[in-house]
Design a protein around this motif. Structure first.
Motif, PDB file in Angstrom:
ATOM      1  N   SER A  32    -102.439 -97.826   0.225  1.00 37.27           N
ATOM      2  CA  SER A  32    -102.012 -98.686  -0.882  1.00 37.27           C
ATOM      3  C   SER A  32    -103.192 -99.262  -1.655  1.00 37.27           C
ATOM      4  O   SER A  32    -103.044 -99.664  -2.819  1.00 37.27           O
ATOM      5  CB  SER A  32    -101.147 -99.827  -0.353  1.00 37.27           C
ATOM      6  N   VAL A  33    -104.355 -99.326  -1.017  1.00 40.52           N
ATOM      7  CA  VAL A  33    -105.571 -99.818  -1.673  1.00 40.52           C
ATOM      8  C   VAL A  33    -106.719 -98.898  -1.293  1.00 40.52           C
ATOM      9  O   VAL A  33    -106.900 -98.588  -0.108  1.00 40.52           O
ATOM     10  CB  VAL A  33    -105.916-101.270  -1.270  1.00 40.52           C
ATOM     11  N   CYS A  34    -107.479 -98.450  -2.280  1.00 39.12           N
ATOM     12  CA  CYS A  34    -108.673 -97.647  -2.015  1.00 39.12           C
ATOM     13  C   CYS A  34    -109.719 -97.990  -3.067  1.00 39.12           C
ATOM     14  O   CYS A  34    -109.757 -97.408  -4.147  1.00 39.12           O
ATOM     15  CB  CYS A  34    -108.347 -96.154  -2.036  1.00 39.12           C
TER      16      CYS A  34
ATOM     17  N   ARG B 148    -119.387-102.744  -1.765  1.00 38.84           N
ATOM     18  CA  ARG B 148    -118.321-103.044  -0.814  1.00 38.84           C
ATOM     19  C   ARG B 148    -117.145-102.081  -1.022  1.00 38.84           C
ATOM     20  O   ARG B 148    -117.008-101.460  -2.077  1.00 38.84           O
ATOM     21  CB  ARG B 148    -117.841-104.492  -0.959  1.00 38.84           C
ATOM     22  N   TYR B 149    -116.339-101.979   0.015  1.00 39.97           N
ATOM     23  CA  TYR B 149    -115.139-101.154  -0.068  1.00 39.97           C
ATOM     24  C   TYR B 149    -113.968-101.937   0.521  1.00 39.97           C
ATOM     25  O   TYR B 149    -114.153-102.896   1.275  1.00 39.97           O
ATOM     26  CB  TYR B 149    -115.327 -99.824   0.678  1.00 39.97           C
TER      27      TYR B 149
ATOM     28  N   PHE C  96    -108.888-102.560   5.988  1.00 39.47           N
ATOM     29  CA  PHE C  96    -110.273-102.794   6.397  1.00 39.47           C
ATOM     30  C   PHE C  96    -111.117-103.019   5.157  1.00 39.47           C
ATOM     31  O   PHE C  96    -110.838-102.497   4.076  1.00 39.47           O
ATOM     32  CB  PHE C  96    -110.834-101.596   7.175  1.00 39.47           C
ATOM     33  N   ASP C  97    -112.181-103.789   5.334  1.00 40.29           N
ATOM     34  CA  ASP C  97    -113.158-103.972   4.272  1.00 40.29           C
ATOM     35  C   ASP C  97    -114.546-103.981   4.895  1.00 40.29           C
ATOM     36  O   ASP C  97    -114.699-104.170   6.101  1.00 40.29           O
ATOM     37  CB  ASP C  97    -112.902-105.273   3.501  1.00 40.29           C
TER      38      ASP C  97
ATOM     39  N   THR D  69    -120.357-101.342   7.430  1.00 44.12           N
ATOM     40  CA  THR D  69    -119.667-102.248   8.343  1.00 44.12           C
ATOM     41  C   THR D  69    -118.171-102.043   8.148  1.00 44.12           C
ATOM     42  O   THR D  69    -117.717-101.543   7.116  1.00 44.12           O
ATOM     43  CB  THR D  69    -120.032-103.711   8.059  1.00 44.12           C
ATOM     44  N   GLU D  70    -117.385-102.423   9.160  1.00 47.34           N
ATOM     45  CA  GLU D  70    -115.932-102.313   9.053  1.00 47.34           C
ATOM     46  C   GLU D  70    -115.296-103.538   9.689  1.00 47.34           C
ATOM     47  O   GLU D  70    -115.526-103.830  10.860  1.00 47.34           O
ATOM     48  CB  GLU D  70    -115.420-101.046   9.738  1.00 47.34           C
TER      49      GLU D  70
END
Length: 326
Positions: free
Chosen positions: A217-219, A228-229, A246-247, A262-263
Motif C-alpha cells: 500500500s506504500v512504497c 529514507r524509505y 517498515f521504514d 536500517t529497518e
C-alpha cells in the motif's frame, strides 16, 4: 562451513587455520590468486573486501580494504615473498593506510598459505607467524579467529559456482551467531536488473508482497545515502491479518552490488535491524545475499519464528517472474 580447525600457539607465535573443500587444488589456487574471486570471500560477512592492487609476483604487493556496513574502510597490504604454483604462497600481511603503507604500532605477520590434495578435494592450511606473543594476543583480541572462520565459510560458493551452490534450493536462512542471520536466494536475471528491482518503486510493488493475499500500500524509496524509505502492506480479498510497515535509512549504496539500510517496524518502539544486501552475478544468474544484524538473540529468534523465510521465498519467486518481463 569448510573450516575444520583454528588454533593459536603462544609458544610458537602462530595462528593456524585449516579448511577442506570439495574442489581440486588448482581450483583453490585460482580462488586465492584471482583478486576478483578473492574479493568474494576474503572479508567476513558485513566487511567485504576489495583488492584495487594485486601485483602477484615475488616482491609484488597487494592492497585491499574491507568496508563496514556504515562505509568505514579497514586497509591491509600483502607483500609476496614466495610463490609455488599451485601449492601455495607466502606474504607479509600488514594493517595499512589507504596507500598501502603499514600502520605504526600494528602487527606485521608472515602468512603462509599451503594447498594440498585430499581424497575428496583439497585442504588449505594457513599459518600466520607473529613477531611476539603480544602481537598474537592483539590480533586474536581483534576477532581474527571469528572473522577468518566466517570469511572462509564463504569460499564454498566461489569454488562451486553460483548455480551449483544455490540453484533450486530456494531461500536459505543461516544463523551465523546470536545477532546475525544470512539469507541467500539465486534468481535468474542480470545483476543490474536485480539491483533496479530492489530500488525502484514501480518494480518493488510487483514482487515484494510476501504471501499471497497482500498488497503493497506504500512504497516510498530514496536509495541515496542518507535517504529514507517507507514500505507498508495490507491484506486484500478477506485475507486475515493487520496492516504493517517498515521504514529506515540508507547507510551505504554501491550500485549494483551492495546496499545497507536500517529497518524499523513503523509505529512501534522495536529496535531497528541492519540489513546488508549484496548481489553477485555469474552466468546470467544473480545471488542475493542479505545479512541481517539484530539487536539481540531474542529479537532474532522472534523474527525468525514469524515464518520470514517462507514469506521471502514467495516474494523472490515472484521476483523471478517480474525479471523475465522487464
Amino acid at each position: 562451513m569448510p573450516v575444520t580447525e583454528v588454533t593459536t600457539d603462544p609458544e610458537a607465535l602462530t595462528m593456524t587455520l585449516e579448511a577442506e573443500f570439495d574442489a581440486p587444488v588448482e581450483r583453490l589456487w585460482d580462488a586465492y590468486t584471482n583478486p576478483r574471486q578473492l574479493e568474494r570471500f576474503w572479508g567476513p560477512p558485513g566487511w567485504p573486501a576489495t583488492f584495487p592492487t594485486f601485483d602477484f609476483e615475488v616482491g609484488g604487493r597487494a592492497v585491499y580494504f574491507m568496508t563496514s556496513p556504515q562505509g568505514e574502510k579497514s586497509y591491509g597490504s600483502w607483500e609476496f615473498l614466495e610463490i609455488d604454483q599451485p601449492h601455495g604462497f607466502t606474504v607479509l600481511d600488514a594493517f595499512a593506510d589507504q596507500d598501502g603503507a603499514p600502520l605504526d604500532g600494528m602487527p606485521v605477520l608472515r602468512m603462509v598459505f599451503r594447498f594440498e590434495p585430499t581424497a575428496t578435494g583439497s585442504r588449505m592450511r594457513n599459518v600466520s607467524h607473529f613477531a611476539s606473543a603480544e602481537a598474537l594476543e592483539q590480533v586474536v583480541a581483534m576477532g581474527a579467529v571469528e572473522g577468518a572462520t566466517l570469511a572462509i565459510g564463504q569460499l564454498d560458493r566461489v569454488l562451486a559456482g553460483l548455480r551449483e551452490y544455490a540453484a533450486g534450493k530456494g531461500t536459505q536462512t543461516e544463523i551465523l551467531d546470536d545477532t546475525h542471520v544470512r539469507i541467500t536466494r539465486l534468481v535468474e536475471g542480470p545483476i543490474d536488473l536485480v539491483w533496479r528491482a530492489h530500488q525502484e518503486p514501480a518494480l518493488l510493488e510487483k514482487w515484494m508482497l510476501g504471501p499471497d493475499g497482500w498488497r503493497m500500500s506504500v512504497c516510498e524509496v530514496d536509495p541515496s545515502v542518507g535517504g529514507r524509505y517507507r514500505y507498508a502492506w495490507e491484506p486484500v480479498d478477506g485475507t486475515p491479518g493487520e496492516p504493517f510497515g517498515f521504514d529506515g535509512e540508507t547507510l551505504l549504496s554501491d550500485a549494483p552490488r551492495r546496499a545497507v539500510t536500517t529497518e524499523h517496524m513503523t509505529g512501534t518502539d522495536y529496535p531497528s535491524t541492519l540489513n546488508d544486501l549484496n548481489l553477485e552475478e555469474e552466468d546470467g544468474a544473480t545471488l542475493i545475499t542479505l545479512l541481517i544484524e539484530y539487536p539481540d538473540k531474542e529479537t532474532r529468534d522472534m523474527v525468525l519464528a514469524t515464518g520470514m523465510t517462507d514469506g521471502m521465498e514467495t516474494s523472490y519467486a515472484r521476483l523471478e517472474g517480474v525479471l523475465a518481463t522487464v
